[in-house]
Enzyme design. Structure first.
Site, PDB file in Angstrom:
ATOM      1  N   GLY A 269       0.814  -1.225   0.000  1.00 22.70           N
ATOM      2  CA  GLY A 269       0.000   0.000   0.000  1.00 22.70           C
ATOM      3  C   GLY A 269       0.840   1.265   0.000  1.00 22.70           C
ATOM      4  N   ARG A 270       1.878   1.298   0.823  1.00 26.60           N
ATOM      5  CA  ARG A 270       2.667   2.535   0.954  1.00 26.60           C
ATOM      6  C   ARG A 270       3.625   2.760  -0.207  1.00 26.60           C
ATOM      7  NH1 ARG A 270       3.452  -1.145   4.835  1.00 26.60           N
ATOM      8  NH2 ARG A 270       5.482  -2.130   5.153  1.00 26.60           N
ATOM      9  N   GLU A 355       6.061   2.851   8.747  1.00 27.20           N
ATOM     10  CA  GLU A 355       5.307   1.597   8.645  1.00 27.20           C
ATOM     11  C   GLU A 355       6.237   0.479   8.140  1.00 27.20           C
ATOM     12  OE1 GLU A 355       0.862   1.653   7.797  1.00 27.20           O
ATOM     13  OE2 GLU A 355       1.537   0.628   5.993  1.00 27.20           O
ATOM     14  N   HIS A 386      10.844  29.389  10.780  1.00 27.03           N
ATOM     15  CA  HIS A 386      10.160  30.250  11.754  1.00 27.03           C
ATOM     16  C   HIS A 386       9.336  29.422  12.735  1.00 27.03           C
ATOM     17  CE1 HIS A 386      11.247  33.910   9.538  1.00 27.03           C
ATOM     18  NE2 HIS A 386      11.191  33.095   8.492  1.00 27.03           N
TER      19      HIS A 386
HETATM   20  O1  F6P Z   1      -2.956   1.097   7.984  1.00 31.96           O
HETATM   21  C1  F6P Z   1      -2.590  -0.084   7.404  1.00 31.96           C
HETATM   22  C2  F6P Z   1      -2.839  -0.188   5.937  1.00 31.96           C
HETATM   23  O2  F6P Z   1      -2.944  -1.541   5.646  1.00 31.96           O
HETATM   24  C3  F6P Z   1      -1.776   0.472   5.094  1.00 31.96           C
HETATM   25  O3  F6P Z   1      -0.645  -0.298   4.938  1.00 31.96           O
HETATM   26  C4  F6P Z   1      -2.522   0.708   3.833  1.00 31.96           C
HETATM   27  O4  F6P Z   1      -1.859   1.619   3.020  1.00 31.96           O
HETATM   28  C5  F6P Z   1      -3.840   1.229   4.384  1.00 31.96           C
HETATM   29  O5  F6P Z   1      -4.046   0.445   5.544  1.00 31.96           O
HETATM   30  C6  F6P Z   1      -5.014   1.162   3.462  1.00 31.96           C
HETATM   31  O6  F6P Z   1      -5.330  -0.155   3.074  1.00 31.96           O
HETATM   32  P1  F6P Z   1      -6.296  -0.466   1.865  1.00 31.96           P
HETATM   33  O7  F6P Z   1      -5.704   0.095   0.628  1.00 31.96           O
HETATM   34  O8  F6P Z   1      -6.388  -1.953   1.819  1.00 31.96           O
HETATM   35  O9  F6P Z   1      -7.624   0.166   2.157  1.00 31.96           O
END
Ligand code: F6P
Length: 548
Positions: A269-270, A355, A386
């Site tokens: 996801g990240r 993460e 600042h």
């Molecule tokens: O917060 C955890 C997580 O699994 C992240 O790694 C991910 O980016 C996010 O939730 C959103 O997940 P999804 O795309 O499955 O809704």
């Protein structure tokens, strides 16, 4: 094949780094600059549009040499090859980590479970391109025949932060569509956005890799209900599209099969903004700019894959970060972009970095006996000067900072650009040199203050300096250069994960809170009370009594 588990602190290089640290920990960097007129050149990497000066760091040539030995012992080269070739290096989830494949050329071959994934990546890209062009050019219309004016990205975490950061960063390249991001479960967030929208001209992009995330589904449902006050069920197919690996759930929500953009489990996801998760980027800046973003990232992938480690930008950055984190015991790192466009850059990397590397067990499951993940924070300069720079300059904490600046401004306002860049450069000099007691005394002599007042004031005006910074001077903020910059940090994360011997690609740490929130939510509407500590019980009761 999973990566080998090696405890970095048991390597020969780590021991040597510890000794080396004790030798140089108190040296002021200004001494090294005086001794070596070539220091800046020695510690600068010029690559493409990037000029990376890391000479203002508390390192010598030996530091880098020892890190190169460490990389060798930790088998970094082999790990990089596993990463790019689709080995299941996310061993706990048994997944490959292939965001790099998303930006690989069409003639590449990357195999997952015996299948070359490049054709399906390109077919998804084609779908994105056609859809983007049809929305931007007004070919696709809303249920009353009007062209779209607004896009709403509904997602959270990696399904929000990347697209939101990039759309903001590339606002200069933006088209007429207005892009909004709804992420928080806080109902006030979605309501504030809905207030600005006309259902007839708004396109909703539901982005959820799993299509099970509470925030995203709640927001999507609320928006659908709001939409149904104007349009009927059939109209939904014209206004809602989805990006997900979970086609079944997306369809159950009411999104038409042809409006579902595919995603894959080998994209974390990240790290997903390069995939169809980037649909709102493509819609906002046009598909060719999205392609250029990917191209830039691919160029950085090639640099990372092929460049010897001593001149490899992500590798050097990872070395520096580990140097401060594990030897100097620095608690955090700052990212300070000198452009307002990168306002959300540090926030984005908070997820990507924290993460990924906020882990306590090694790859073999044993607990680490050393520090891992960095705490990341930052805000654009000059605003941050600042705000929190006082602490960088005179606080007690060591905070290594990345300074990111662009030679050319986008609107060409030279007066502002000169002032911006003079601050950008001056701050790294000030953090390096500081101001000695003698310099302060000399300055005060010229003031009108009486002698004893000068003496009293002196210690308050001294700056110790010796604060590390790395300067990234980039030609211009283009989609391509932004792609390179993001990919640079992605690979830094990877190298740190390899050296820390952790799995950077799972995120079990976010699960517990989610599970407990579900059971707490059930308790709000039930008389049954679960077994809690007294604090949690009191908080639940306090909320349950809200109507009274
Ligand atoms: O917060 C955890 C997580 O699994 C992240 O790694 C991910 O980016 C996010 O939730 C959103 O997940 P999804 O795309 O499955 O809704």
């Amino acid at each position: 094949m999973a990566l080998k588990s090696i405890n970095p602190t048991k390597t020969k290089a780590w021991k040597k780094l510890e000794e080396h640290f004790h030798e140089i920990k108190n040296v002021h960097m200004t001494q090294w600059f005086e001794e070596d007129s070539n220091r800046a050149i020695r510690f600068t990497i010029k690559w493409d549009d990037f000029f990376v000066d890391y000479s203002k760091n508390r390192i010598t040539k030996s530091t880098i040499d020892l890190f190169l030995e460490l990389a060798e012992e930790m088998e970094l080269k082999k790990a990089i090859s596993s990463y790019f070739s689709g080995d299941k290096i996310n061993q706990t989830e048994k997944r490959a980590v292939l965001h790099t494949a998303l930006r690989a050329p069409i003639d590449s071959q990357v195999y997952v479970d015996g299948e070359n994934i490049i054709p399906k990546i390109y077919s998804a890209k084609k779908k994105m391109e056609t859809f983007t062009n049809d929305v931007v050019n007004g070919v696709l219309k809303g249920f009353t025949g009007k062209q779209f004016t607004d896009i709403v990205n509904i997602g959270i975490g990696g399904s929000d932060l990347g697209p939101a950061m990039v759309v903001d960063a590339l606002s200069f390249y933006k088209n007429h569509l207005i892009t909004h991001f709804v992420s928080n479960i806080d109902g006030d967030h979605v309501n504030e956005i809905l207030k600005k929208l006309n259902p007839e001209t708004t396109l909703f992009v539901i982005v959820s890799k799993t299509f099970t995330t509470q925030e995203t589904l709640s927001n999507a449902n609320t928006i659908r209900q709001w939409f149904l006050q104007s349009g009927d069920k059939e109209a939904i197919s014209k206004h809602f599209v989805a990006v997900s690996t979970n086609i079944k759930k997306a369809k159950e929500f009411g999104v038409e099969q042809e409006n579902i953009f595919p995603m894959w489990d080998w994209v974390g996801g990240r790290f997903s903004l390069w995939s169809t998760v980037g649909l709102s980027i493509s819609l906002s800046v046009g598909y060719s700019n999205f392609e250029n973003l990917l191209l830039g990232a691919h160029n950085m992938d090639e640099h990372f894959k092929n460049e010897p480690f001593q001149s490899n930008i992500p590798v050097i950055l990872a070395f520096l970060s580990i140097w401060y984190n594990n030897f100097f015991k620095a608690e955090s790192e700052a990212i300070i972009p000198y452009t307002q466009y990168l306002n959300q850059f540090a926030t984005y990397f908070q997820q990507a970095i924290m993460e990924s590397n906020g882990k306590t067990v090694m790859r073999n499951g044993d607990k680490v006996n050393y520090q891992t993940g960095n705490i990341i924070w930052g805000e654009p300069g000059t605003n941050s000067q600042h705000a929190f720079f006082q602490l960088l300059h005179q606080g007690t904490k060591l905070i290594p900072a990345d300074f990111i600046g662009f030679k050319e401004s986008l609107y060409g306002n030279l007066d502002h650009q000169d002032k911006l860049i003079s601050n950008f450069i001056a701050q790294t000099k000030a953090l390096l040199n500081g101001k000695t007691k003698e310099e302060v005394e000399n300055e005060l002599i010229n003031s009108k203050l009486p002698k004893d007042a000068q003496k009293t004031l002196t210690p308050f005006k001294v700056f110790e300096g010796n604060k590390p910074t790395t300067t990234f001077f980039i030609r211009k903020l283009t989609p391509e250069n932004l792609g390179k910059l993001i990919a640079m940090y992605e690979h830094k994360i990877f190298v740190q994960g390899v050296i820390w011997n952790i799995n950077s690609y799972d995120q079990f740490g976010v699960e517990l809170g989610k599970q407990l929130a579900t059971s707490v939510l059930e308790e709000f509407n039930s008389i049954k009370i679960n077994n809690h500590d007294s604090s949690t019980k009191n908080l639940i009761n306090y909320y349950k009594n809200r109507a009274k």
